[in-house]
Design an enzyme around this catalytic site. Sequence first.
Site, PDB file in Angstrom:
ATOM      1  N   GLY A 148      15.814  -2.694   2.399  1.00 40.13           N
ATOM      2  CA  GLY A 148      14.806  -3.532   3.042  1.00 40.13           C
ATOM      3  C   GLY A 148      15.469  -4.535   3.974  1.00 40.13           C
ATOM      4  O   GLY A 148      16.667  -4.816   3.877  1.00 40.13           O
ATOM      5  N   CYS A 149      14.682  -5.103   4.886  1.00 40.97           N
ATOM      6  CA  CYS A 149      15.227  -6.007   5.894  1.00 40.97           C
ATOM      7  C   CYS A 149      15.749  -7.295   5.250  1.00 40.97           C
ATOM      8  O   CYS A 149      16.897  -7.680   5.455  1.00 40.97           O
ATOM      9  CB  CYS A 149      14.170  -6.307   6.949  1.00 40.97           C
ATOM     10  SG  CYS A 149      12.564  -6.838   6.291  1.00 40.97           S
ATOM     11  N   TYR A 150      14.912  -7.956   4.449  1.00 37.28           N
ATOM     12  CA  TYR A 150      15.359  -9.200   3.803  1.00 37.28           C
ATOM     13  C   TYR A 150      16.534  -8.952   2.864  1.00 37.28           C
ATOM     14  O   TYR A 150      17.508  -9.720   2.871  1.00 37.28           O
ATOM     15  CB  TYR A 150      14.215  -9.840   3.012  1.00 37.28           C
ATOM     16  CG  TYR A 150      13.101 -10.461   3.824  1.00 37.28           C
ATOM     17  CD1 TYR A 150      13.346 -11.510   4.702  1.00 37.28           C
ATOM     18  CD2 TYR A 150      11.787 -10.029   3.670  1.00 37.28           C
ATOM     19  CE1 TYR A 150      12.307 -12.109   5.411  1.00 37.28           C
ATOM     20  CE2 TYR A 150      10.738 -10.620   4.377  1.00 37.28           C
ATOM     21  CZ  TYR A 150      11.001 -11.663   5.245  1.00 37.28           C
ATOM     22  OH  TYR A 150       9.974 -12.253   5.931  1.00 37.28           O
TER      23      TYR A 150
END
Lengths: 345, 345, 345, 345
Positions: A148-150
């Site tokens: 995921g990005c975060y």
Amino acid sequence: MKVGIVGATGFGGLELIRLLKQHPEVNEFILYSSSKKDEHIQSVYPHLNGLAEGALKAIDHEKMPEQVDFLFSSAPTGVSASLLPPLLEKGMRIIDLAGDYRLKKQGVYERWYKKEPPERKWVEKAVYGMPEYNRENIKSAQLIANPGCYPTAALLGLLPLVTKSLIDTKSIIIDAKSGISGAGAVPSSAAHFPIANDNLQIYKVNRHQHIPEIEQMLHHYSVTKDPITFNTHLVPMTRGIMNTMYATVDEGTTEREIEETFSEFAEQHPFIRLSPQGTFPCTKQVFGSNYCDIGWSFDKRTNRITTVAVIDNLMKGAAGQAVQNFNLMNGFPENTGLQASPLFP
Amino acid sequence: MKVGIVGATGFGGLELIRLLKQHPEVNEFILYSSSKKDEHIQSVYPHLNGLAEGALKAIDHEKMPEQVDFLFSSAPTGVSASLLPPLLEKGMRIIDLAGDYRLKKQGVYERWYKKEPPERKWVEKAVYGMPEYNRENIKSAQLIANPGCYPTAALLGLLPLVTKSLIDTKSIIIDAKSGISGAGAVPSSAAHFPIANDNLQIYKVNRHQHIPEIEQMLHHYSVTKDPITFNTHLVPMTRGIMNTMYATVDEGTTEREIEETFSEFAEQHPFIRLSPQGTFPCTKQVFGSNYCDIGWSFDKRTNRITTVAVIDNLMKGAAGQAVQNFNLMNGFPENTGLQASPLFP
Amino acid sequence: MKVGIVGATGFGGLELIRLLKQHPEVNEFILYSSSKKDEHIQSVYPHLNGLAEGALKAIDHEKMPEQVDFLFSSAPTGVSASLLPPLLEKGMRIIDLAGDYRLKKQGVYERWYKKEPPERKWVEKAVYGMPEYNRENIKSAQLIANPGCYPTAALLGLLPLVTKSLIDTKSIIIDAKSGISGAGAVPSSAAHFPIANDNLQIYKVNRHQHIPEIEQMLHHYSVTKDPITFNTHLVPMTRGIMNTMYATVDEGTTEREIEETFSEFAEQHPFIRLSPQGTFPCTKQVFGSNYCDIGWSFDKRTNRITTVAVIDNLMKGAAGQAVQNFNLMNGFPENTGLQASPLFP
Amino acid sequence: MKVGIVGATGFGGLELIRLLKQHPEVNEFILYSSSKKDEHIQSVYPHLNGLAEGALKAIDHEKMPEQVDFLFSSAPTGVSASLLPPLLEKGMRIIDLAGDYRLKKQGVYERWYKKEPPERKWVEKAVYGMPEYNRENIKSAQLIANPGCYPTAALLGLLPLVTKSLIDTKSIIIDAKSGISGAGAVPSSAAHFPIANDNLQIYKVNRHQHIPEIEQMLHHYSVTKDPITFNTHLVPMTRGIMNTMYATVDEGTTEREIEETFSEFAEQHPFIRLSPQGTFPCTKQVFGSNYCDIGWSFDKRTNRITTVAVIDNLMKGAAGQAVQNFNLMNGFPENTGLQASPLFP
């Protein structure tokens, strides 16, 4: 190679097209879309005028393994679980940009995603595609769960400290901020320009589904299994994530150790850059690139370290990291097709 | 009343003009500027065409006490220390929007501001102008040190918990984000549109001068004297501050106590609003108004509370709070001239 | 090739670095700066961390011809006139991104730029670097006057119609809008984020120095020598120019002729794209790329055509077009190093 | 007075609430919504926490005339035609912010709006609510067709010239730019933040429904009945319209006549401001206010005038002008409740 992209009309899909278009080892790509089949992508996205040939194809489990050598899936979370297994069974190698195959424990998946978890078999086979911590496994994987990005920004800023036991994992607080492309291509009220512009919004306070993803990796590399605090904000910008991260430094840790730790980390990995001491990265300095830039400051008054990690959420936070994994899986140099400098300003 | 504004051409000054223009008890105001005297403010700021009469006047210690009944000073920090004492000696009542008179300890001022501290006499007499915690003292003050923008949002979100000993003050972390008007009216590289737009910047990591201001008030209301962690970010928006604040909850504290604490706090003060449970404020919902909106969430997993406070940095964070103090000092209803609804969207 | 960039710390210079970095025929570049010599560019622009080696070099007329094989000059207008001639005399091939060498008539230069015009000799030798209209001359030029950002979008949208005499040149009105990077890297009040954000500003009304540049080319290709109306706006975005252009269509002109004219134009040139009829380009669809996208609409009610041309002002409007010219001058394929897709969103 | 607002949850409705909340002659208002009845508006729009009482009410033709003394209708165009007549028949006085009652010719309405025109009777009775040109008729009207946002800025910048026959109406070209709140509160792709941000979009080229509205008024005040050219752009800002307008000046017209014309116009009307000669307004200088600021420049080279008019599209372009009309209809001073200064920056 002939490469397929599922979910080509989402923002992750668009970024994959941009990257694969300039990838020297990809000579053809086929775009799949369940919702817009037979349309031409440039009629939806005119920036692709002259750059993408052929109509969007429907998803077809029979034909896909013959049409392409490799598949990127950028379908929404929850769709991959039913979409990918038949293709995997036929031996296709796949990088999944959704959340379905990231969490190893089905109960955790259910709790945070409020969805049926995918088949255990493929969850177990899936390799978490973070090259900085999983390079060898990625090379031989059939299925990659692209991070995921975060979590990407969080883990790249924290794991170097955690693996060396320099911080107290119980004290970790991640204050995350993202550009609004992270919300995807479907219009919504929170992303409606008159609402989102000149505004800062906090959302999913203490209940973001990226919490267990971050914890899973932290726990893998630490002795203790502490929960973290993680919150997310929508910043009025298109791209970019900045995670500002706080942790209490373990007794005896010196600033020099911290600097050396990050410095080595940056030297070992092509897309990690360490900001000169006393300086901190801004999101724009990685815009359009696959870099993760990291800065840090130790505060003697509180005995806490502040670590700042920035990425482009569509690049190192999604499509860029996917291409990095693709390179590893196929034996290409890790940075193939990813050398473009950040676009600034 | 006839009111004077020093530093009228800064953003704080402009906002004071906007507010005093519609204040029913102010029938005249005089604008002072050291740098642009004899110019007309509307030639610099055409939004004031037809709204401000007369040229900017030079600062003149002799004439000012006769020209106006009350003075707002919006000069930069460091200037007030030399500018205000002669006027104060003549009995003028003054609200100072700069940082000069906020810190009671001269050594602390020197350490964080890297400037000579102002005269002890007036530092001692100065009242910290946060009506929610100092209402009675403000009424009779001659000199108000108007709070900083970040400290206002920080303290209004934390003091209700601290005064009731609901959180562990040693654990406080404040992740602060501000719109770029907080950087003032003078152009700079970090605020240059092509750099600041579509960008998120962190600055003054662990060394912002608002740290001791927040600590001074927290320590005043708590038994312990712990340092806090406080960091600041520049968000690509014009106005607005959001402070996301983290603290460990003391054993035995219940969610109900927290809700009641904030609920009472909001009821007692005209510009505090509590977001309905489970919802969180965004900065735009207070745009152009004097409100501080507060939301909170308790996370059982980590035993931490996340508190979110938003203000308009030029209003409750500067000029709006100054007018609120002005009202108290002059016996007007506290919200006089401050009733305009937020401007949304 | 070894390539030099003068004015490397401006926005045009930064974009040249980005492009030349990925240009397969450039194996080294040297950055020159009069103001920041001996500094490292990454200390000013950290997005270049790890991407640019060596310190900024001072400008030195003696050494430069030996240090590099080719020079891009991105110094401000007015500087090139004195900087370049000594280098040209030594035979250097140079692309000048400033305005100095664009206008052939010295009187016109003086009137609009309010500066001394450069030496007649080099003005005469300079070739206006618009490949779509000057490709052959560019190939053999020693000095290229790289077109202005607004003129590029204006001329690419108008010249196809003017060269075929489809519109009345007397009726041409160009309403131009630009992102704020067009104002350069030096902070100013109009580009100060709190002023520029959420704002639309018009400037230099009827007196922009790009007026004579556009007219010079239009007059070259038309029988009549009519003045045009041209106005410019600052849009709160970083990059992008949109010129909305109006002209009365000559009697007898058909929509089909217009469509064919633009269609042929797009086919002949690698960076011109024509939007499908009934659709119009937005600036973001060329962001980061060298494309000029064109759309048009004929209005029977008024007998006027509306033509819309968009470019990225730092690319086709500056550095991208410069690299395109560089390719032509050196016999490389015209799109070498310029094939990256637009970055969207 | 008790005032009702239909369509309270749209952006026009929200702005009416903001204005009426501070209007000294309005002591109560009732909000009507067909889609969200029984909800509380602050649960949708938390900026109204504590500022709006009672739930949204359903539209009820029987009860409304008893519930309120006056009605603002901010329902979407096309809805008013069926919604308002029964209320008008009962004698209610109504200001309609939609387009339904603006065009006097039913055929024209049908052609541009592609909808059934409303009843002829009420179209004939409706008064076009532009106080600067219709003040006396407004005072006694029962139904006001509140002008469109673009037409307001267009007509206030052009009518002073047209009524004095200073320009050639055949030559009028209006290049209009709007902030994105003009697109309304319903999310859409063009207004989706990642698409709209850092982007400039042109839309409805030569076919915007405001064309006939502008022409209707221009033709009313001019001898000739020429069609105009009018195009619209979406600027990445929340509020604000700038119309840049071009026209050939009639022979014999002097700059002094033009200046006097605009100068008189500004003197006669409380919300018109003329920028000092040589300066031009930006949209932000009227943000949140009811002003229309006008600047102009005559270009001798082309014999054309450039006129620039800016408004806040939600204020003078919608709710502000509606309240101005409300004041006139009820005998209140024209600027009642509209005196707040622009909010800058």
